[in-house]
Design an enzyme around this catalytic site. Sequence first.
Site, mmCIF file in Angstrom:
data_model
loop_
_atom_site.group_PDB
_atom_site.id
_atom_site.type_symbol
_atom_site.label_atom_id
_atom_site.label_comp_id
_atom_site.label_asym_id
_atom_site.label_seq_id
_atom_site.Cartn_x
_atom_site.Cartn_y
_atom_site.Cartn_z
ATOM 1 N N ASP A 176 0.830 -1.228 0.000
ATOM 2 C CA ASP A 176 0.000 0.000 0.000
ATOM 3 C C ASP A 176 0.856 1.266 0.000
ATOM 4 O O ASP A 176 0.492 2.259 -0.645
ATOM 5 C CB ASP A 176 -0.902 0.040 1.244
ATOM 6 C CG ASP A 176 -1.880 -1.108 1.271
ATOM 7 O OD1 ASP A 176 -2.127 -1.702 0.216
ATOM 8 O OD2 ASP A 176 -2.391 -1.423 2.363
HETATM 9 P P1 NAP Z 1 0.985 -4.061 3.111
HETATM 10 O O1 NAP Z 1 0.294 -3.111 2.226
HETATM 11 O O2 NAP Z 1 0.195 -4.741 4.176
HETATM 12 O O3 NAP Z 1 1.648 -5.168 2.177
HETATM 13 C C1 NAP Z 1 2.472 -6.146 2.721
HETATM 14 C C2 NAP Z 1 2.917 -7.039 1.592
HETATM 15 O O4 NAP Z 1 3.891 -7.920 2.133
HETATM 16 C C3 NAP Z 1 1.813 -7.883 1.016
HETATM 17 O O5 NAP Z 1 1.487 -7.443 -0.272
HETATM 18 C C4 NAP Z 1 2.372 -9.311 1.033
HETATM 19 O O6 NAP Z 1 2.265 -9.852 -0.273
HETATM 20 C C5 NAP Z 1 3.832 -9.105 1.396
HETATM 21 N N1 NAP Z 1 4.362 -10.155 2.250
HETATM 22 C C6 NAP Z 1 3.784 -10.759 3.300
HETATM 23 N N2 NAP Z 1 4.587 -11.683 3.820
HETATM 24 C C7 NAP Z 1 5.713 -11.671 3.073
HETATM 25 C C8 NAP Z 1 6.926 -12.413 3.112
HETATM 26 N N3 NAP Z 1 7.156 -13.375 4.022
HETATM 27 N N4 NAP Z 1 7.878 -12.136 2.190
HETATM 28 C C9 NAP Z 1 7.661 -11.182 1.245
HETATM 29 N N5 NAP Z 1 6.535 -10.459 1.170
HETATM 30 C C10 NAP Z 1 5.568 -10.710 2.067
HETATM 31 O O7 NAP Z 1 2.247 -3.410 3.834
HETATM 32 P P2 NAP Z 1 2.809 -1.912 3.815
HETATM 33 O O8 NAP Z 1 3.116 -1.472 2.424
HETATM 34 O O9 NAP Z 1 3.892 -1.934 4.832
HETATM 35 O O10 NAP Z 1 1.607 -1.001 4.259
HETATM 36 C C11 NAP Z 1 1.119 -1.004 5.568
HETATM 37 C C12 NAP Z 1 -0.399 -1.048 5.533
HETATM 38 O O11 NAP Z 1 -0.852 -1.410 6.819
HETATM 39 C C13 NAP Z 1 -1.013 0.305 5.204
HETATM 40 O O12 NAP Z 1 -2.215 0.129 4.494
HETATM 41 C C14 NAP Z 1 -1.266 0.889 6.601
HETATM 42 O O13 NAP Z 1 -2.260 1.886 6.617
HETATM 43 C C15 NAP Z 1 -1.696 -0.367 7.330
HETATM 44 N N6 NAP Z 1 -1.468 -0.336 8.762
HETATM 45 C C16 NAP Z 1 -0.413 0.345 9.271
HETATM 46 C C17 NAP Z 1 -0.215 0.385 10.621
HETATM 47 C C18 NAP Z 1 0.915 1.204 11.179
HETATM 48 O O14 NAP Z 1 0.738 1.853 12.202
HETATM 49 N N7 NAP Z 1 2.071 1.161 10.537
HETATM 50 C C19 NAP Z 1 -1.068 -0.345 11.485
HETATM 51 C C20 NAP Z 1 -2.130 -1.092 10.922
HETATM 52 C C21 NAP Z 1 -2.305 -1.054 9.548
HETATM 53 P P3 NAP Z 1 2.271 -11.447 -0.482
HETATM 54 O O15 NAP Z 1 1.203 -11.990 0.371
HETATM 55 O O16 NAP Z 1 2.029 -11.615 -1.949
HETATM 56 O O17 NAP Z 1 3.626 -11.925 -0.091
#
Ligand code: NAP
Length: 472
Positions: free
Chosen positions: A392
């Site tokens: 994201d």
């Molecule tokens: P993300 O959008 O959740 O994407 C994580 C990606 O990691 C997934 O597409 C997944 O794809 C991949 N993944 C998972 N396990 C993996 C592994 N072992 N090896 C390689 N890839 C792996 O993460 P982000 O870009 O860090 O964004 C964070 C999101 O979480 C935002 O939408 C944010 O608003 C939300 N959020 C943030 C917080 C905070 O405070 N930081 C708290 C709650 C929610 P695959 O499954 O295809 O591998």
Amino acid sequence: MSGLALFGYLIDLLAVLLLALGLKGLSKVRSARSANGLAALAMGLAVVGLLIQLAPSPVAWLWIAVGTAAGGLLGLITARRVPMTSMPETVALFNGCGGMASLLVAIAVALYNSAASDMVALVSIVISVFVGAITFSGSIVAMGKLQGWIDTPGWTQSQVRHGVNIAIAIAALVGAFSLPGDPAGSSLWLLVVASSLLGIGVTLPIGGADMPVVISLLNSYSGVAAAAAGFVVNSQLLIVAGAMVGAAGLILTQVMCKGMNRSLVSVLFGGALGGGAPVGGGGQEAGYSRIVSCSPEECAMALENAERVVFVPGYGLAVAQAQHALRELAKMLEANGSEVSYAIHPVAGRMPGHMNVLLAEADVPYEQLLEMDTINPEFPRTDVVIVLGANDVVNPDAKNDRNSPLYGMPVLEVDGARQVFVVKRSMGAGYAGIKNALFELPQTAMVFGDAKAVLNGLLSELRDLGVGKKAA
Ligand code: NAP
């Protein structure tokens, strides 16, 4: 006041000072660990101060000692067993416990203390019950949603929910205003039940990418509830500590809203962002038309010749626990003459500062961690970007597509770089459950696999290319 009681108050004062210093220290990665220790010491001193002020009261001492030991043990076990990736759920649970404690204190005083009939005490009880119950039930719902135990019901996405919440809020107001005439009776229970339902009604519609903001807001509420409980039991320490937690939570909430370009009002009343996706990650494989995938070998060849490399860590890096392999790769590239940095998005991962903590574990130098505003103008002069389990936070639709649920959230503009490699296991969606336009761009290639396995593959490919030898 006896000498002993005065000594107890002085210990309380010291606890307040240490707590303030602890909160201040948490604002810097370098001092965060010792600051956390200071805050824990402050809490320990607060208990000691209370025991001294109560002196000598063996029954009260026993209850406090048993409560402190049980709470401390549970906290210790939780902290040791919960993985970093589940920290938001844990924080939500802790907030809920804080809210429940304030709620129980206020109920106990209302039921058993006849001194609770003056106006200040009654107002404090109302605030403590109202905010404490909302914090408790809202936090439990937030935890359940993050764990994937609770879905977002369809009706909560319609205007009906506003009507339901307003009706519940009116019931809570009726309970609050009738409390003075009936502090230990049905008014109290009406206030408790209505406030608890309101916490559920307000939190249930919120989902996906907005959840971190809500947890931070609930953290602030838990501080407000504790401060109100401080007035109920006449504890200055609780008032000051609660006010500090309330203010800190509110500031963090503002920072996070800014990071996601969302207003607090739109978070609380705008419905579930990404609510259709299974909360907590995963998501369906969206329909992509143009995807290029490549092997670690091809990626290593691009890295070998890159002058400037930026790594973008995300949630997947934490899942794979690949921070040490990443650090090793970065060292190898630096020794090969590349300039390496890490792009840190404020809400990457699952809690504020998640990536900073993760990379600190692998001793990545702080000065190489560049915040979004600093790194974004640098992408056009970057040869290779490696996106590691982030999704994201690198989605260009957040800037370009008005219909995207992420529209308006500031993102890392990796699409400006010459070459982008995205390391992830599949075409599955990220936390917001939506397609990522980055994956289809001509400069992007996917390297499928677990982040740790791919990084280890890159290390061995680079060694085969002789980069390791040059580095040594
Ligand atoms: P993300 O959008 O959740 O994407 C994580 C990606 O990691 C997934 O597409 C997944 O794809 C991949 N993944 C998972 N396990 C993996 C592994 N072992 N090896 C390689 N890839 C792996 O993460 P982000 O870009 O860090 O964004 C964070 C999101 O979480 C935002 O939408 C944010 O608003 C939300 N959020 C943030 C917080 C905070 O405070 N930081 C708290 C709650 C929610 P695959 O499954 O295809 O591998």
